[in-house]
Design an enzyme around this catalytic site. Structure first.
Site, PDB file in Angstrom:
ATOM      1  N   GLY A  41      -4.256 -13.518   7.240  1.00 49.09           N
ATOM      2  CA  GLY A  41      -3.456 -14.717   6.985  1.00 49.09           C
ATOM      3  C   GLY A  41      -4.322 -15.796   6.366  1.00 49.09           C
ATOM      4  O   GLY A  41      -5.543 -15.754   6.492  1.00 49.09           O
ATOM      5  N   CYS A  54      -8.791  -8.908   9.528  1.00 49.88           N
ATOM      6  CA  CYS A  54      -9.229 -10.197   9.001  1.00 49.88           C
ATOM      7  C   CYS A  54      -8.870 -11.339   9.957  1.00 49.88           C
ATOM      8  O   CYS A  54      -9.535 -11.509  10.969  1.00 49.88           O
ATOM      9  CB  CYS A  54      -8.607 -10.372   7.614  1.00 49.88           C
ATOM     10  SG  CYS A  54      -9.614 -11.381   6.583  1.00 49.88           S
ATOM     11  N   TYR A  55      -7.808 -12.102   9.683  1.00 48.60           N
ATOM     12  CA  TYR A  55      -7.415 -13.174  10.605  1.00 48.60           C
ATOM     13  C   TYR A  55      -7.183 -12.587  12.005  1.00 48.60           C
ATOM     14  O   TYR A  55      -7.577 -13.175  13.014  1.00 48.60           O
ATOM     15  CB  TYR A  55      -6.126 -13.833  10.094  1.00 48.60           C
ATOM     16  CG  TYR A  55      -5.701 -15.047  10.898  1.00 48.60           C
ATOM     17  CD1 TYR A  55      -6.400 -16.239  10.798  1.00 48.60           C
ATOM     18  CD2 TYR A  55      -4.603 -14.992  11.751  1.00 48.60           C
ATOM     19  CE1 TYR A  55      -6.022 -17.349  11.525  1.00 48.60           C
ATOM     20  CE2 TYR A  55      -4.218 -16.095  12.486  1.00 48.60           C
ATOM     21  CZ  TYR A  55      -4.920 -17.279  12.366  1.00 48.60           C
ATOM     22  OH  TYR A  55      -4.545 -18.381  13.093  1.00 48.60           O
ATOM     23  N   HIS A  70      -9.824  -5.637   4.324  1.00 44.95           N
ATOM     24  CA  HIS A  70      -8.434  -5.162   4.238  1.00 44.95           C
ATOM     25  C   HIS A  70      -8.381  -3.672   3.881  1.00 44.95           C
ATOM     26  O   HIS A  70      -8.445  -3.328   2.696  1.00 44.95           O
ATOM     27  CB  HIS A  70      -7.671  -5.977   3.186  1.00 44.95           C
ATOM     28  CG  HIS A  70      -7.376  -7.367   3.632  1.00 44.95           C
ATOM     29  ND1 HIS A  70      -6.242  -7.694   4.343  1.00 44.95           N
ATOM     30  CD2 HIS A  70      -8.083  -8.507   3.508  1.00 44.95           C
ATOM     31  CE1 HIS A  70      -6.251  -8.977   4.629  1.00 44.95           C
ATOM     32  NE2 HIS A  70      -7.364  -9.497   4.135  1.00 44.95           N
ATOM     33  N   GLU A 117      -5.845  -1.883   3.847  1.00 47.42           N
ATOM     34  CA  GLU A 117      -4.537  -1.561   3.267  1.00 47.42           C
ATOM     35  C   GLU A 117      -4.469  -1.708   1.743  1.00 47.42           C
ATOM     36  O   GLU A 117      -3.536  -1.228   1.127  1.00 47.42           O
ATOM     37  CB  GLU A 117      -3.436  -2.414   3.932  1.00 47.42           C
ATOM     38  CG  GLU A 117      -3.455  -3.909   3.617  1.00 47.42           C
ATOM     39  CD  GLU A 117      -4.391  -4.733   4.510  1.00 47.42           C
ATOM     40  OE1 GLU A 117      -5.348  -4.153   5.049  1.00 47.42           O
ATOM     41  OE2 GLU A 117      -4.184  -5.950   4.625  1.00 47.42           O
ATOM     42  N   ASP A 172      19.507   2.475  -5.359  1.00 46.42           N
ATOM     43  CA  ASP A 172      19.701   2.013  -3.987  1.00 46.42           C
ATOM     44  C   ASP A 172      21.153   2.132  -3.530  1.00 46.42           C
ATOM     45  O   ASP A 172      21.432   2.682  -2.466  1.00 46.42           O
ATOM     46  CB  ASP A 172      19.235   0.550  -3.837  1.00 46.42           C
ATOM     47  CG  ASP A 172      17.877   0.329  -4.472  1.00 46.42           C
ATOM     48  OD1 ASP A 172      17.124   1.318  -4.565  1.00 46.42           O
ATOM     49  OD2 ASP A 172      17.574  -0.805  -4.887  1.00 46.42           O
ATOM     50  N   LYS A 230      11.298   1.398  -2.183  1.00 52.60           N
ATOM     51  CA  LYS A 230      11.990   2.133  -3.255  1.00 52.60           C
ATOM     52  C   LYS A 230      11.636   3.624  -3.291  1.00 52.60           C
ATOM     53  O   LYS A 230      12.511   4.477  -3.393  1.00 52.60           O
ATOM     54  CB  LYS A 230      11.603   1.500  -4.592  1.00 52.60           C
ATOM     55  CG  LYS A 230      12.413   1.958  -5.742  1.00 52.60           C
ATOM     56  CD  LYS A 230      13.403   0.897  -6.078  1.00 52.60           C
ATOM     57  CE  LYS A 230      14.485   1.299  -6.979  1.00 52.60           C
ATOM     58  NZ  LYS A 230      15.536   0.268  -6.968  1.00 52.60           N
TER      59      LYS A 230
END
Ligand code: XMP
Length: 520
Positions: free
Chosen positions: A61, A87-88, A171, A173, A228, A376
C-alpha cells in the site's frame, strides 16, 4: 446477490491500496488457489461473523505504517491463521510483533537481487525481484527470523519461528519479480498447507450454483454478444432454460461486426435473444454532451431506462414479471470502478464502467452476476468448458458504451459513421491477414482535430482516425501491439481512401498505464 460469496474463498487478500493487489489474486488463481480481495473493514466484519480464510494476505500500500494507528490484533491474534504480509503488510508485521521499521527515503520501486537464507521450493539461491525502497523492517521481531536478504543487506523476508507467518519486502506478484509465482506458491503450499485445486470446472460449478439460487423466477439478461455476456447467458440458460430472456440493445453505438455477430448467435444458440432498436433514443439523450464521464453516465442511465421500459412492456403486454437482471460483469470492472477500499474511503475512480453502476431501487430487480469474481481469461476458460465456439469465446472485448467513447467529444451521426467504417476496414484486414489473434483488442478512435492533406490533387482539411491495438491478459494493464508495418500501411491507405472525411491515420503507442485502452 453479489456479496453472498464474500469471504468464501480459500485466501482473502486485504487491500491496502497497492496498484498490484489484483495481481496477487490472479497469480494465486493461476497456481490453483482461489482468492478474493476484501477491504480491511470487510475483513473485520467477516472475522466478527465467525468466518476465517485458509490464508490471509496483507497487500502492499502507498501509506506508511508510521501513520497507521489501526489495532490489528483482530488479525494477528488468530494464532492458527497463515498470514503473508507483502511490503506494507510486512511492515505491519514488523511493527505489531515488536520489531522496528525504518522510514524510507525514496518511495520508489526498483530491481533488487535477493538471497534466500532458507530454501524456497523451486527458487535458486539468488533472484531478481521488484522491491519497494520505502519503509522497511530494520530490526526483526524476536519471534521471527530473517529468511531473505537483499543484495545491499536489507531484510527482504521474515518468517515467524512457530506460526505460519511470512513477510516479504518485495512484490512476488508482479512479472518483474523472477520466481515470483514460486515464492507465492512456497507460502501457500509449504507454509499455509493449501491445496491448489481451483479449476475452470470449479468456477463453472460455483457460477451455476449462484444462478440456481434464483429458482423458477424470470431473468432478464443484458446481452451484448461479447464473451462475458455470452458465457454468463449460456451458463444461466443451462440452469434456467426458457426463464432466461436476453435483450440486445442496439443503441446506435455499435460496429457493423456486432450486428452480424448477434444475428448469427440468434441462429446458432438456444438463447432467446430479442434485438431492441433504440438508436434514436440514445442519440437524442447524448446530444450536446462532450465530457467522457458525462457521456459514460448518460449511456449507462439510458441502458437502464430501456430495460425499465422492457420490464413494463413484458409485465403489461405479456404478463411476464422479471425478478433478476443477469449481467456479465467481471472482476476488473468491479475493482476499477470502485476499489475495495471505497468502503474505507481510499478509492480513486478512473472511469465509470456503466455496467457496475447498479440499478435504481424502483426497478425492483436484483442483480445476478455469476462472473463478478472472475478475470477475462478465466471467463474464456468457462466458455470453452461450456463448448462455445472458439471464435466466440476469443472475440476481442468491446466496451458497453461502444463507439460512444471512441468518438472523442460530442457524438454526431457522421462521426459515428467514420468510426464504424474505419473499424470495419481494420477488422477486414486483421481477418484477411490472419492477424486477429495476434492482438488482444483492436479499435479505431475519431480524433476531433482537423489536419491538412491532399486528396485527388485537392487540398483536404479533414479529421484523424487513430488505430489502437493492445496486448493484455485482462485489460488491467496493456502494451501496444507491434503490428506488421505492411498491415498498418494497408489499413491506413484503405481508411484514407474509403472513409469520407478522414485524411490522416495515426497509431497509438501508449501502454496502460499510463494510457487506458479506450481514449475516454
Ligand atoms: P480501459 O479503457 O479502462 O479499458 O483501459 C479496459 C478494458 O475495458 C473495456 N471497457 C469497458 N467495458 N464497460 C465495459 O463493459 C465500460 O464502460 C468499459 N470501459 C472500458 C475496454 O474496451 C478494455 O477492454
Amino acid at each position: 446477490m453479489k456479496s453472498d460469496k464474500l469471504g468464501q474463498r480459500q485466501i482473502w487478500i486485504v487491500d491496502f491500496g497497492s496498484q498490484y493487489t489484483q495481481l496477487i489474486t490472479r497469480k494465486s488463481r493461476e497456481l490453483g488457489y482461489s482468492g478474493e480481495i476484501i477491504t480491511l473493514k470487510e475483513c473485520r466484519e467477516l472475522f466478527e461473523s465467525g468466518k476465517t480464510p485458509k490464508a490471509l494476505v496483507l497487500s502492499g500500500g502507498p501509506q506508511s505504517v508510521f501513520d497507521d494507528e489501526t489495532d490489528y490484533s483482530f488479525i494477528f491474534d488468530q494464532k492458527e491463521l497463515p498470514i503473508l504480509g507483502i511490503c506494507y503488510g510486512m511492515q505491519l508485521l514488523g511493527k505489531y510483533f515488536g520489531g522496528e521499521v525504518e522510514k524510507g527515503t525514496i518511495g520508489e520501486y526498483g530491481h533488487a537481487e535477493i538471497q534466500f537464507d532458507s530454501a524456497f521450493e523451486n527458487c535458486p539461491e539468488k533472484v531478481n525481484v521488484w522491491m519497494s525502497h520505502s519503509d522497511h523492517v530494520s530490526k526483526v521481531p524476536a519471534d521471527f527470523k530473517t529468511v531473505i536478504e537483499s543484495h545491499n543487506g536489507l531484510v527482504a523476508g521474515i518468517q515467524h519461528k512457530e506460526r505460519k507467518i511470512l513477510g516479504l519486502q518485495f512484490h512476488p506478484e508482479v512479472d518483474h519479480s523472477d520466481h515470483g509465482k514460486d515464492i507465492l506458491n512456497h507460502f501457500f503450499k509449504n507454509i499455509a498447507s493449501l491445496k491448489g485445486d481451483w479449476t475452470a470446472s470449479e468456477m463453472l460449478k460455483e457460477a451455476m450454483e449462484l444462478v440456481s439460487s434464483v429458482g423458477d423466477k424470470k431473468v432478464l439478461c443484458a446481452f451484448s454478444g461479447g464473451v462475458d455476456s455470452l458465457v454468463a447467458a449460456t451458463l444461466a440458460h443451462k440452469v434456467l432454460g426458457e426463464n432466461l430472456y436476453c435483450f440486445f440493445i442496439d443503441n446506435g453505438l455499435l460496429r457493423p461486426q456486432d450486428m452480424g455477430h448477434i444475428k448469427m448467435l440468434q441462429e446458432k444458440t438456444p438463447l432467446n435473444i430479442e434485438i431492441v432498436d433504440v438508436k434514436d433514443f440514445f442519440l437524442g439523450k447524448l446530444k450536446g454532451l462532450d465530457e467522457p464521464e458525462d457521456k459514460r453516465k448518460m449511456i449507462g442511465r439510458t441502458f437502464i431506462e430501456v430495460f425499465e421500459q422492457k420490464v413494463h412492456e413484458y409485465e403489461n403486454n405479456h404478463g411476464i414479471k422479471f425478478d433478476y437482471l443477469l449481467q456479465g460483469t467481471l472482476y476488473p470492472d468491479v475493482i476499477e470502478s470502485f476499489s475495495p477500499h471505497a468502503a474505507d474511503g481510499k478509492s480513486v475512480t478512473i472511469k465509470s464502467h456503466h455496467n457496475v453502476g447498479g440499478l435504481p431501487e424502483r426497478m425492483k430487480l436484483e442483480l445476478l452476476e455469476p462472473l463478478r469474481y472472475l478475470f477475462k481469461d478465466e471467463v474464456r476458460k468457462l466458455g470453452e468448458e461450456l463448448s462455445l465456439d472458439y471464435e466466440w469465446v476469443h472475440r476481442h472485448p468491446f466496451p458497453g458504451p461502444g463507439i460512444g467513447i471512441r468518438v472523442l467529444g460530442e457524438l454526431k451521426p457522421e462521426s459515428i459513421l467514420k468510426v464504424q467504417e474505419s473499424d470495419q476496414i481494420l477488422f477486414e484486414e486483421l481477418h484477411s491477414q490472419g492477424l486477429y489473434q495476434s492482438t488482444w483488442q483492436a479499435l479505431t478512435v475519431l480524433l476531433p482535430v482537423k489536419t491538412v492533406g491532399v486528396k485527388g490533387d485537392k487540398r483536404a482539411y479533414e479529421e484523424v482516425i487513430c488505430l489502437r491495438m493492445v496486448n493484455s491478459s485482462d485489460g488491467m494493464t496493456a502494451t501496444w501491439s507491434d503490428m506488421p508495418h505492411e498491415f498498418l500501411s494497408k489499413v491506413s491507405s484503405r481508411i484514407t481512401n474509403e472513409v469520407k472525411g478522414v485524411t490522416r491515420v495515426v497509431y497509438d503507442i501508449t501502454s496502460k498505464p499510463p494510457g487506458t485502452i479506450e481514449w475516454e
